[in-house]
Scaffold this motif. Structure first.
Motif, PDB file in Angstrom:
ATOM      1  N   MET A  34      -7.558   5.471   4.063  1.00 60.95           N
ATOM      2  CA  MET A  34      -7.797   5.860   2.777  1.00 60.95           C
ATOM      3  C   MET A  34      -8.036   4.676   1.921  1.00 60.95           C
ATOM      4  SD  MET A  34      -7.594   8.937   3.040  1.00 60.95           S
ATOM      5  CE  MET A  34      -7.438   9.520   1.435  1.00 60.95           C
ATOM      6  N   GLY A  35      -9.223   4.955   1.044  1.00 59.68           N
ATOM      7  CA  GLY A  35      -9.485   3.970   0.084  1.00 59.68           C
ATOM      8  C   GLY A  35      -9.686   4.364  -1.306  1.00 59.68           C
ATOM      9  N   TRP A  36      -9.255   3.449  -2.262  1.00 55.39           N
ATOM     10  CA  TRP A  36      -9.548   3.458  -3.747  1.00 55.39           C
ATOM     11  C   TRP A  36     -10.631   2.802  -4.041  1.00 55.39           C
ATOM     12  CZ3 TRP A  36      -6.881   7.147  -6.484  1.00 55.39           C
ATOM     13  CH2 TRP A  36      -5.731   7.568  -5.783  1.00 55.39           C
ATOM     14  N   PHE A  37     -11.319   3.635  -4.962  1.00 57.25           N
ATOM     15  CA  PHE A  37     -12.707   2.989  -5.710  1.00 57.25           C
ATOM     16  C   PHE A  37     -12.537   3.485  -7.077  1.00 57.25           C
ATOM     17  CE2 PHE A  37     -15.205   1.447  -1.906  1.00 57.25           C
ATOM     18  CZ  PHE A  37     -14.739   2.135  -0.924  1.00 57.25           C
ATOM     19  N   ARG A  38     -13.358   2.760  -7.953  1.00 55.47           N
ATOM     20  CA  ARG A  38     -13.311   2.989  -9.495  1.00 55.47           C
ATOM     21  C   ARG A  38     -14.969   2.772 -10.051  1.00 55.47           C
ATOM     22  NH1 ARG A  38      -9.663  -2.061 -11.852  1.00 55.47           N
ATOM     23  NH2 ARG A  38     -11.373  -3.715 -11.591  1.00 55.47           N
ATOM     24  N   GLU A  46     -17.029   0.675  -7.415  1.00 53.99           N
ATOM     25  CA  GLU A  46     -16.648  -0.519  -6.775  1.00 53.99           C
ATOM     26  C   GLU A  46     -15.268  -0.360  -6.113  1.00 53.99           C
ATOM     27  OE1 GLU A  46     -15.742  -3.819  -9.607  1.00 53.99           O
ATOM     28  OE2 GLU A  46     -14.110  -2.539 -10.664  1.00 53.99           O
ATOM     29  N   PHE A  47     -15.207  -1.099  -4.941  1.00 55.17           N
ATOM     30  CA  PHE A  47     -14.010  -1.083  -4.318  1.00 55.17           C
ATOM     31  C   PHE A  47     -12.559  -1.589  -5.064  1.00 55.17           C
ATOM     32  CE2 PHE A  47     -11.308  -1.087  -0.682  1.00 55.17           C
ATOM     33  CZ  PHE A  47     -10.785  -2.171  -0.597  1.00 55.17           C
ATOM     34  N   VAL A  48     -11.644  -0.753  -4.765  1.00 55.48           N
ATOM     35  CA  VAL A  48     -10.482  -1.250  -5.307  1.00 55.48           C
ATOM     36  C   VAL A  48      -9.340  -1.730  -4.287  1.00 55.48           C
ATOM     37  CG1 VAL A  48      -8.296  -0.538  -6.930  1.00 55.48           C
ATOM     38  CG2 VAL A  48     -10.692  -0.077  -7.294  1.00 55.48           C
ATOM     39  N   ALA A  49      -8.982  -0.795  -3.456  1.00 58.79           N
ATOM     40  CA  ALA A  49      -8.044  -0.760  -2.350  1.00 58.79           C
ATOM     41  C   ALA A  49      -8.160  -0.021  -1.247  1.00 58.79           C
ATOM     42  CB  ALA A  49      -6.852  -0.979  -2.925  1.00 58.79           C
ATOM     43  N   ALA A  50      -7.796  -0.395   0.031  1.00 56.95           N
ATOM     44  CA  ALA A  50      -7.866   0.516   1.110  1.00 56.95           C
ATOM     45  C   ALA A  50      -6.765   0.221   2.013  1.00 56.95           C
ATOM     46  CB  ALA A  50      -8.954   0.511   2.015  1.00 56.95           C
ATOM     47  N   GLY A  55      -0.893   1.788   7.902  1.00 62.25           N
ATOM     48  CA  GLY A  55      -0.471   1.168   6.996  1.00 62.25           C
ATOM     49  C   GLY A  55      -0.213  -0.384   7.234  1.00 62.25           C
ATOM     50  N   SER A  56      -0.609  -0.870   8.357  1.00 62.48           N
ATOM     51  CA  SER A  56      -0.649  -2.075   8.686  1.00 62.48           C
ATOM     52  C   SER A  56      -1.638  -3.103   8.085  1.00 62.48           C
ATOM     53  CB  SER A  56      -0.345  -2.265  10.194  1.00 62.48           C
ATOM     54  OG  SER A  56      -1.451  -1.851  10.797  1.00 62.48           O
ATOM     55  N   ASP A  57      -2.780  -2.495   7.729  1.00 61.32           N
ATOM     56  CA  ASP A  57      -4.041  -3.289   7.576  1.00 61.32           C
ATOM     57  C   ASP A  57      -4.380  -2.472   5.935  1.00 61.32           C
ATOM     58  OD1 ASP A  57      -4.874  -2.501  10.657  1.00 61.32           O
ATOM     59  OD2 ASP A  57      -4.990  -4.645   9.757  1.00 61.32           O
ATOM     60  N   ILE A  58      -4.129  -3.504   5.092  1.00 60.55           N
ATOM     61  CA  ILE A  58      -4.518  -3.351   3.640  1.00 60.55           C
ATOM     62  C   ILE A  58      -5.465  -4.161   3.191  1.00 60.55           C
ATOM     63  CG2 ILE A  58      -3.353  -3.328   1.416  1.00 60.55           C
ATOM     64  CD1 ILE A  58      -0.906  -2.112   2.582  1.00 60.55           C
ATOM     65  N   LEU A  59      -6.640  -3.810   1.975  1.00 57.05           N
ATOM     66  CA  LEU A  59      -7.432  -4.650   1.830  1.00 57.05           C
ATOM     67  C   LEU A  59      -7.411  -4.420   0.127  1.00 57.05           C
ATOM     68  CD1 LEU A  59     -10.621  -3.932   3.871  1.00 57.05           C
ATOM     69  CD2 LEU A  59      -9.100  -5.824   4.114  1.00 57.05           C
ATOM     70  N   TYR A  60      -7.647  -5.567  -0.648  1.00 54.48           N
ATOM     71  CA  TYR A  60      -7.830  -5.381  -1.907  1.00 54.48           C
ATOM     72  C   TYR A  60      -8.843  -6.130  -2.515  1.00 54.48           C
ATOM     73  CZ  TYR A  60      -2.644  -3.964  -1.956  1.00 54.48           C
ATOM     74  OH  TYR A  60      -1.614  -3.206  -1.816  1.00 54.48           O
ATOM     75  N   ALA A  61      -9.349  -5.656  -3.450  1.00 57.45           N
ATOM     76  CA  ALA A  61     -10.464  -6.392  -4.415  1.00 57.45           C
ATOM     77  C   ALA A  61      -9.749  -7.355  -5.131  1.00 57.45           C
ATOM     78  CB  ALA A  61     -11.213  -5.556  -5.249  1.00 57.45           C
ATOM     79  N   ASP A  62     -10.395  -8.616  -5.188  1.00 60.09           N
ATOM     80  CA  ASP A  62      -9.816  -9.892  -5.925  1.00 60.09           C
ATOM     81  C   ASP A  62      -9.320  -9.581  -7.345  1.00 60.09           C
ATOM     82  OD1 ASP A  62     -12.118 -12.227  -4.276  1.00 60.09           O
ATOM     83  OD2 ASP A  62     -10.402 -11.255  -3.678  1.00 60.09           O
ATOM     84  N   SER A  63     -10.213  -8.611  -7.764  1.00 62.22           N
ATOM     85  CA  SER A  63      -9.825  -8.540  -9.303  1.00 62.22           C
ATOM     86  C   SER A  63      -8.597  -7.617  -9.722  1.00 62.22           C
ATOM     87  CB  SER A  63     -11.006  -7.515  -9.748  1.00 62.22           C
ATOM     88  OG  SER A  63     -10.989  -6.361  -9.108  1.00 62.22           O
ATOM     89  N   LEU A 102     -10.777   1.463  10.587  1.00 60.61           N
ATOM     90  CA  LEU A 102     -10.165   0.343   9.709  1.00 60.61           C
ATOM     91  C   LEU A 102     -10.576   0.631   8.406  1.00 60.61           C
ATOM     92  CD1 LEU A 102     -10.138  -2.628  12.243  1.00 60.61           C
ATOM     93  CD2 LEU A 102      -8.105  -0.888  11.759  1.00 60.61           C
ATOM     94  N   PRO A 103      -9.794   0.236   7.486  1.00 62.92           N
ATOM     95  CA  PRO A 103      -9.968   0.227   6.016  1.00 62.92           C
ATOM     96  C   PRO A 103     -11.173  -0.634   5.875  1.00 62.92           C
ATOM     97  CG  PRO A 103      -7.789  -0.909   6.402  1.00 62.92           C
ATOM     98  CD  PRO A 103      -8.350  -0.246   7.587  1.00 62.92           C
ATOM     99  N   THR A 104     -12.036  -0.555   4.859  1.00 69.93           N
ATOM    100  CA  THR A 104     -13.204  -1.067   4.682  1.00 69.93           C
ATOM    101  C   THR A 104     -13.477  -1.002   3.045  1.00 69.93           C
ATOM    102  OG1 THR A 104     -15.760  -1.184   4.779  1.00 69.93           O
ATOM    103  CG2 THR A 104     -14.665   0.979   5.201  1.00 69.93           C
ATOM    104  N   PRO A 105     -14.282  -2.081   2.642  1.00 69.02           N
ATOM    105  CA  PRO A 105     -14.659  -2.013   1.067  1.00 69.02           C
ATOM    106  C   PRO A 105     -15.967  -1.477   1.160  1.00 69.02           C
ATOM    107  CG  PRO A 105     -14.902  -4.202   2.103  1.00 69.02           C
ATOM    108  CD  PRO A 105     -14.194  -3.279   3.124  1.00 69.02           C
ATOM    109  N   VAL A 106     -16.513  -0.994   2.128  1.00 70.88           N
ATOM    110  CA  VAL A 106     -18.034  -0.263   2.187  1.00 70.88           C
ATOM    111  C   VAL A 106     -17.916   1.016   1.823  1.00 70.88           C
ATOM    112  CG1 VAL A 106     -20.153  -0.214   3.366  1.00 70.88           C
ATOM    113  CG2 VAL A 106     -18.613  -2.070   3.598  1.00 70.88           C
TER     114      VAL A 106
END
Length: 123
Positions: A34-38, A46-50, A55-63, A102-106
């Motif tokens: 699941m991802g969050w964008f804004r 833009e990508f925010v988090a995923a 729950g073991s893999d998490i990504l965040y935008a640098d911002s 897997l979570p992705t910012p794409v």
């Protein structure tokens, strides 16, 4: 598939906190990242988090790193975005979406999008 439904947006002062929720059906949620964008006015989404299904893999935008925390409850079929130390530049419509694998910012990897919830941060 059932469209995710975001909630929890609103107006908050800079430095404040909000917790967004995104609820959907088990069919849409189970096994999906699941991802969050804004999207801010006049800007691209833009990508925010995923977060992965486990729950073991998490990504965040640098911002938003170190200010936002993504989590999920696989029993409630809900993903959360805890936002703290909010800034004016965080003002946007926030969307959640589901992706296989897997979570992705794409963004095009996400196939099921909610309608969004407005977050407005005032100075």
């Amino acid at each position: 598939q059932v469209q995710p439904v975001e909630s929890g947006g609103g107006l908050v002062q800079a430095g404040g906190s909000l917790r967004l929720s995104c609820a959907t059906s088990e069919r849409t949620f189970s096994g999906y990242a699941m991802g969050w964008f804004r999207q801010a006015p006049g800007k691209e989404r833009e990508f925010v988090a995923a977060i992965s299904w486990s729950g073991s893999d998490i990504l965040y935008a640098d911002s938003v790193k170190d200010r936002f925390t993504v989590s999920r409850d696989n029993v409630k079929n809900t993903v959360y975005l805890q936002m703290s130390s909010l800034k004016a530049e965080d003002t946007a419509v926030y969307y959640c979406a589901a992706a296989l694998g897997l979570p992705t910012p794409v963004s095009y990897r996400y196939t099921n999008w909610g309608q969004g919830t407005q977050v407005t941060v005032s100075l």
